[in-house]
Design a protein around this motif. Structure first.
Motif, PDB file in Angstrom:
ATOM      1  N   GLU A   4       0.839  -1.191   0.000  1.00 29.23           N
ATOM      2  CA  GLU A   4       0.000   0.000   0.000  1.00 29.23           C
ATOM      3  C   GLU A   4       0.880   1.250   0.000  1.00 29.23           C
ATOM      4  OE1 GLU A   4      -3.090   1.027   3.185  1.00 29.23           O
ATOM      5  OE2 GLU A   4      -4.106  -0.401   1.873  1.00 29.23           O
ATOM      6  N   THR A   5       0.632   2.133  -0.963  1.00 28.89           N
ATOM      7  CA  THR A   5       1.453   3.327  -1.135  1.00 28.89           C
ATOM      8  C   THR A   5       0.559   4.564  -1.178  1.00 28.89           C
ATOM      9  OG1 THR A   5       3.037   2.045  -2.445  1.00 28.89           O
ATOM     10  CG2 THR A   5       3.171   4.433  -2.621  1.00 28.89           C
ATOM     11  N   ARG A   6       0.874   5.572  -0.388  1.00 32.51           N
ATOM     12  CA  ARG A   6       0.081   6.797  -0.400  1.00 32.51           C
ATOM     13  C   ARG A   6       0.425   7.667  -1.603  1.00 32.51           C
ATOM     14  NH1 ARG A   6      -2.838   8.247   4.043  1.00 32.51           N
ATOM     15  NH2 ARG A   6      -2.499   7.055   5.937  1.00 32.51           N
ATOM     16  N   LEU A   7      -0.573   8.415  -2.076  1.00 30.31           N
ATOM     17  CA  LEU A   7      -0.301   9.404  -3.112  1.00 30.31           C
ATOM     18  C   LEU A   7       0.625  10.469  -2.540  1.00 30.31           C
ATOM     19  CD1 LEU A   7      -2.827   8.073  -4.444  1.00 30.31           C
ATOM     20  CD2 LEU A   7      -3.503  10.369  -5.169  1.00 30.31           C
ATOM     21  N   ARG A   8       1.576  10.891  -3.349  1.00 27.06           N
ATOM     22  CA  ARG A   8       2.463  11.980  -2.945  1.00 27.06           C
ATOM     23  C   ARG A   8       1.839  13.288  -3.434  1.00 27.06           C
ATOM     24  NH1 ARG A   8       7.628  13.122  -1.295  1.00 27.06           N
ATOM     25  NH2 ARG A   8       8.672  14.900  -2.264  1.00 27.06           N
ATOM     26  N   VAL A   9       1.637  14.227  -2.517  1.00 26.02           N
ATOM     27  CA  VAL A   9       0.981  15.491  -2.854  1.00 26.02           C
ATOM     28  C   VAL A   9       1.908  16.652  -2.494  1.00 26.02           C
ATOM     29  CG1 VAL A   9      -1.043  16.948  -2.511  1.00 26.02           C
ATOM     30  CG2 VAL A   9      -1.264  14.462  -2.370  1.00 26.02           C
ATOM     31  N   VAL A  10       2.203  17.499  -3.478  1.00 26.46           N
ATOM     32  CA  VAL A  10       3.034  18.679  -3.234  1.00 26.46           C
ATOM     33  C   VAL A  10       2.219  19.919  -3.613  1.00 26.46           C
ATOM     34  CG1 VAL A  10       5.154  17.393  -3.672  1.00 26.46           C
ATOM     35  CG2 VAL A  10       4.113  18.697  -5.524  1.00 26.46           C
ATOM     36  N   LEU A  11       2.611  21.053  -3.041  1.00 26.93           N
ATOM     37  CA  LEU A  11       1.881  22.306  -3.273  1.00 26.93           C
ATOM     38  C   LEU A  11       2.804  23.335  -3.903  1.00 26.93           C
ATOM     39  CD1 LEU A  11      -0.773  24.004  -2.632  1.00 26.93           C
ATOM     40  CD2 LEU A  11       0.461  24.790  -0.599  1.00 26.93           C
ATOM     41  N   ARG A  12       2.282  24.067  -4.899  1.00 25.00           N
ATOM     42  CA  ARG A  12       3.036  25.178  -5.476  1.00 25.00           C
ATOM     43  C   ARG A  12       2.209  26.459  -5.369  1.00 25.00           C
ATOM     44  NH1 ARG A  12       6.281  25.901 -11.259  1.00 25.00           N
ATOM     45  NH2 ARG A  12       7.844  27.262 -10.316  1.00 25.00           N
ATOM     46  N   VAL A  13       2.806  27.484  -4.780  1.00 25.17           N
ATOM     47  CA  VAL A  13       2.151  28.785  -4.615  1.00 25.17           C
ATOM     48  C   VAL A  13       2.778  29.753  -5.610  1.00 25.17           C
ATOM     49  CG1 VAL A  13       1.531  30.608  -2.988  1.00 25.17           C
ATOM     50  CG2 VAL A  13       1.929  28.279  -2.140  1.00 25.17           C
ATOM     51  N   ARG A  14       1.999  30.204  -6.572  1.00 25.57           N
ATOM     52  CA  ARG A  14       2.560  31.111  -7.587  1.00 25.57           C
ATOM     53  C   ARG A  14       2.711  32.519  -7.015  1.00 25.57           C
ATOM     54  NH1 ARG A  14      -1.142  34.712  -8.925  1.00 25.57           N
ATOM     55  NH2 ARG A  14      -3.283  34.210  -9.547  1.00 25.57           N
ATOM     56  N   PRO A  15       3.520  33.360  -7.658  1.00 22.37           N
ATOM     57  CA  PRO A  15       3.640  34.756  -7.202  1.00 22.37           C
ATOM     58  C   PRO A  15       2.353  35.533  -7.473  1.00 22.37           C
ATOM     59  CG  PRO A  15       5.421  34.141  -8.723  1.00 22.37           C
ATOM     60  CD  PRO A  15       4.387  33.080  -8.806  1.00 22.37           C
ATOM     61  N   LEU A  16       2.177  36.648  -6.783  1.00 23.02           N
ATOM     62  CA  LEU A  16       1.096  37.569  -7.118  1.00 23.02           C
ATOM     63  C   LEU A  16       1.345  38.138  -8.517  1.00 23.02           C
ATOM     64  CD1 LEU A  16       0.705  39.593  -3.784  1.00 23.02           C
ATOM     65  CD2 LEU A  16      -1.049  38.132  -4.811  1.00 23.02           C
ATOM     66  N   THR A  17       0.312  38.262  -9.322  1.00 25.35           N
ATOM     67  CA  THR A  17       0.469  38.833 -10.657  1.00 25.35           C
ATOM     68  C   THR A  17       0.509  40.356 -10.565  1.00 25.35           C
ATOM     69  OG1 THR A  17      -1.909  38.992 -11.048  1.00 25.35           O
ATOM     70  CG2 THR A  17      -0.843  36.907 -11.634  1.00 25.35           C
ATOM     71  N   CYS A  18       0.920  40.984 -11.663  1.00 25.12           N
ATOM     72  CA  CYS A  18       0.959  42.460 -11.690  1.00 25.12           C
ATOM     73  C   CYS A  18      -0.431  43.038 -11.466  1.00 25.12           C
ATOM     74  CB  CYS A  18       1.511  42.938 -13.035  1.00 25.12           C
ATOM     75  SG  CYS A  18       3.227  42.474 -13.317  1.00 25.12           S
ATOM     76  N   THR A  19      -1.432  42.401 -12.052  1.00 21.73           N
ATOM     77  CA  THR A  19      -2.819  42.871 -11.884  1.00 21.73           C
ATOM     78  C   THR A  19      -3.235  42.800 -10.423  1.00 21.73           C
ATOM     79  OG1 THR A  19      -3.386  42.130 -14.118  1.00 21.73           O
ATOM     80  CG2 THR A  19      -5.213  42.491 -12.592  1.00 21.73           C
ATOM     81  N   GLU A  20      -2.902  41.693  -9.761  1.00 23.39           N
ATOM     82  CA  GLU A  20      -3.268  41.522  -8.355  1.00 23.39           C
ATOM     83  C   GLU A  20      -2.549  42.540  -7.470  1.00 23.39           C
ATOM     84  OE1 GLU A  20      -4.143  36.687  -8.492  1.00 23.39           O
ATOM     85  OE2 GLU A  20      -2.139  37.457  -8.060  1.00 23.39           O
ATOM     86  N   THR A  21      -1.287  42.807  -7.788  1.00 22.84           N
ATOM     87  CA  THR A  21      -0.513  43.774  -7.007  1.00 22.84           C
ATOM     88  C   THR A  21      -1.076  45.182  -7.174  1.00 22.84           C
ATOM     89  OG1 THR A  21       1.474  42.414  -7.283  1.00 22.84           O
ATOM     90  CG2 THR A  21       1.798  44.690  -6.589  1.00 22.84           C
ATOM     91  N   ARG A  22      -1.379  45.565  -8.437  1.00 24.94           N
ATOM     92  CA  ARG A  22      -1.945  46.894  -8.696  1.00 24.94           C
ATOM     93  C   ARG A  22      -3.311  47.062  -8.020  1.00 24.94           C
ATOM     94  NH1 ARG A  22      -0.064  46.154 -14.073  1.00 24.94           N
ATOM     95  NH2 ARG A  22      -2.163  45.524 -14.692  1.00 24.94           N
ATOM     96  N   ARG A  23      -4.037  45.974  -7.954  1.00 27.58           N
ATOM     97  CA  ARG A  23      -5.373  46.015  -7.363  1.00 27.58           C
ATOM     98  C   ARG A  23      -5.327  46.101  -5.842  1.00 27.58           C
ATOM     99  NH1 ARG A  23      -8.259  41.331  -9.992  1.00 27.58           N
ATOM    100  NH2 ARG A  23      -7.217  40.157  -8.359  1.00 27.58           N
ATOM    101  N   GLY A  24      -4.150  45.822  -5.278  1.00 31.80           N
ATOM    102  CA  GLY A  24      -3.993  45.882  -3.826  1.00 31.80           C
ATOM    103  C   GLY A  24      -4.356  44.597  -3.105  1.00 31.80           C
ATOM    104  N   ASP A  25      -4.360  43.466  -3.826  1.00 34.29           N
ATOM    105  CA  ASP A  25      -4.653  42.174  -3.186  1.00 34.29           C
ATOM    106  C   ASP A  25      -3.595  41.855  -2.138  1.00 34.29           C
ATOM    107  OD1 ASP A  25      -6.550  42.205  -5.127  1.00 34.29           O
ATOM    108  OD2 ASP A  25      -6.046  40.252  -5.997  1.00 34.29           O
ATOM    109  N   GLN A  26      -4.015  41.275  -1.037  1.00 35.06           N
ATOM    110  CA  GLN A  26      -3.088  40.858   0.010  1.00 35.06           C
ATOM    111  C   GLN A  26      -2.644  39.420  -0.213  1.00 35.06           C
ATOM    112  OE1 GLN A  26      -2.028  43.033   2.552  1.00 35.06           O
ATOM    113  NE2 GLN A  26      -3.082  44.446   1.150  1.00 35.06           N
ATOM    114  N   GLN A  27      -1.418  39.109   0.215  1.00 34.26           N
ATOM    115  CA  GLN A  27      -0.941  37.726   0.138  1.00 34.26           C
ATOM    116  C   GLN A  27      -1.401  36.991   1.394  1.00 34.26           C
ATOM    117  OE1 GLN A  27       3.016  37.131  -1.222  1.00 34.26           O
ATOM    118  NE2 GLN A  27       3.280  35.163  -0.190  1.00 34.26           N
ATOM    119  N   VAL A  28      -2.202  35.933   1.209  1.00 36.95           N
ATOM    120  CA  VAL A  28      -2.790  35.233   2.360  1.00 36.95           C
ATOM    121  C   VAL A  28      -2.239  33.822   2.547  1.00 36.95           C
ATOM    122  CG1 VAL A  28      -4.929  36.569   2.268  1.00 36.95           C
ATOM    123  CG2 VAL A  28      -4.752  34.442   0.958  1.00 36.95           C
TER     124      VAL A  28
END
Length: 358
Positions: A4-28
Motif C-alpha cells: 500500500e502506497t500513499r499518493l504523494r501530494v506537493v503544493l506550489r504557490v505562484r507569485p502575485l500577478t501584476c494585476t493583483e498587485t496593482r489592485r492591492g490584493d493581500q498575500q494570504v
C-alpha cells in the motif's frame, strides 16, 4: 511492489500577478517550511501539511527535483504505471508548472531554466534509456477531454470524439487513439507542442489562456531485456527457445493537466464559455467525490463512482488501482482567490490519504 502506497501530494504557490498587485490584493498564503503552509485572512486561519511546498521563489528545477518527479521517471522505466497531475483554480499556474511558458514553439523554444516538469522528465527519461543496457521503445499519445468528449490531439485532421471502452485486462481505455514512437528530445517536445496548440483554450476575466479541456499526455515505455541464462528446463538449443529469456516490462508515465475550477461569476463567462465551465466543474466534482471516498480506510470504502465522468474513468488506475501517483496542487496567494485556494488545499489534503497498490 504490491504494498500500500500513499499518493504523494506537493503544493506550489505562484507569485502575485501584476494585476493583483496593482489592485492591492493581500498575500494570504505563506510557506512555513518542512512541507507546511499557512492561510491567514479575516475569519480564516488554517495550516496544511504536504510532502513539499514550493513558494513563489521556487525555480522550475527545484519543483522537478523536490517533487519526486525524477523517481517517478525511474519507476516508469522499471515497469510501473506512473501519473502526475496538476490541479487548482484557473490561472493558478498548472500548465506553467507542467510545460513552462505558453509562448513557445519549435521555432521559438523556451529558456532552459523555465522548462516544466514534462520537458525535464523527457530529458531524464532519454538519459536513463541511453545509460541502460535494456532496449527501450518509447512512444507517446496525447488526448483531451472537452465537454465530456475524448479527442486525440496527435491525429491528423480536426479532433474527433473517440470511444472510451472497458475490459477486464486493460481497465478503461480509449479506442483508436494514435501512439507515436520517438527517440529524441526534439521529437517528443515537438509532439507536446503540436498537441498543446490544438487543445481548446479561451480568454476570460481570470486567465487570458484558460484551458477549456483536461489534457493527458502518456509516455509508453517498453523494455526488452534478455537474460544471460536459459529458462529452467531449457537448454540453449531447446525447441522454440530464444538465446536467453526475454523479460519484457511495460511502464507508463502520464501527465494530466486538469482544466481549472472556476466560478462563472468571477470569470464573467457566458454562452459557450459558460457551458465549458459547467462541464469542467462537473468532472472536477466527480474527481473530488472519488478522492473523498478513496481517502477512507479500505474496509470502510463504498463503491467508487469512476463511471461518473470520462476523467475519473481514465484516472481510475492512477487513483485507486495499481498506479503510482504524484499530485501537484497549484494555488494563488491572492486574498481575492481565498475561497478557491482553500478549496484546493482541502482537496489536496484529502488526496494525501488515498492509497494504491503498485
Amino acid at each position: 511492489e504490491g504494498r500500500e502506497t500513499r499518493l504523494r501530494v506537493v503544493l506550489r504557490v505562484r507569485p502575485l500577478t501584476c494585476t493583483e498587485t496593482r489592485r492591492g490584493d493581500q498575500q494570504v498564503v505563506h510557506s512555513l517550511g518542512d512541507g507546511a503552509v499557512h492561510v491567514s485572512a479575516a475569519r480564516h486561519d488554517a495550516t496544511f501539511g504536504f510532502s513539499a511546498v514550493f513558494d513563489a521563489g521556487a525555480s522550475q528545477e527545484a519543483v522537478f527535483e523536490g517533487s519526486g518527479m525524477r523517481q517517478l521517471v525511474e519507476l516508469a522505466i522499471a515497469g510501473f504505471s506512473c501519473t502526475v497531475f496538476a490541479f487548482g483554480q484557473t490561472g493558478s499556474g498548472k500548465t506553467y508548472t507542467l510545460m513552462g511558458p505558453l509562448a513557445q514553439s519549435d521555432t521559438q523554444p523556451a529558456s532552459p531554466a523555465l522548462l516544466g516538469l514534462m520537458q525535464r522528465s523527457f530529458t531524464c527519461l532519454l538519459e536513463q534509456s541511453r545509460s541502460r543496457d535494456s532496449d527501450l521503445a518509447l512512444s507517446a499519445s496525447y488526448l483531451e477531454i472537452y465537454n465530456e468528449q475524448v479527442r486525440d490531439l496527435l491525429s491528423p485532421g480536426p479532433p474527433c470524439a473517440l470511444p472510451l471502452r472497458w475490459s477486464k485486462t486493460r481497465g478503461f481505455y480509449v479506442e483508436n487513439q494514435l501512439s507515436v514512437e520517438f527517440e529524441s528530445l526534439e521529437a517528443i517536445v515537438s509532439l507536446l507542442l503540436q498537441g498543446s496548440q490544438r487543445r481548446r483554450t479561451s480568454a476570460h476575466a481570470l486567465n487570458r489562456h484558460s484551458s477549456r479541456s483536461h489534457a493527458l499526455l502518456t509516455i509508453h515505455v517498453r523494455s526488452r531485456a534478455v537474460s544471460a541464462h536459459p529458462a529452467p528446463g531449457q537448454g540453449w538449443g531447446a525447441p522454440g527457445s530464444a538465446r536467453g529469456a526475454c523479460l519484457g516490462k511495460q511502464g507508463t508515465l502520464c501527465f494530466v493537466d486538469l482544466a481549472g475550477s472556476e466560478r462563472v461569476k468571477e470569470t464573467g463567462s457566458s454562452g459557450e464559455l459558460s457551458v465549458e465551465a459547467n462541464s469542467i466543474n462537473r468532472s472536477l466534482l466527480a474527481l473530488g467525490h472519488c478522492i473523498s471516498l478513496l481517502a477512507k480506510p479500505r474496509g470502510k470504502r463504498m463503491h467508487i463512482p469512476y463511471r461518473d465522468s470520462k476523467l475519473t474513468r481514465l484516472l481510475a488506475r492512477s487513483l485507486g488501482g495499481s498506479g503510482i501517483t504524484l499530485m501537484v496542487a497549484c494555488v494563488s496567494p491572492s486574498s481575492r482567490c481565498l475561497s478557491e485556494t482553500l478549496s484546493t488545499l482541502h482537496y489536496a489534503s484529502r488526496a494525501r490519504r488515498v492509497t494504491t497498490r503498485p
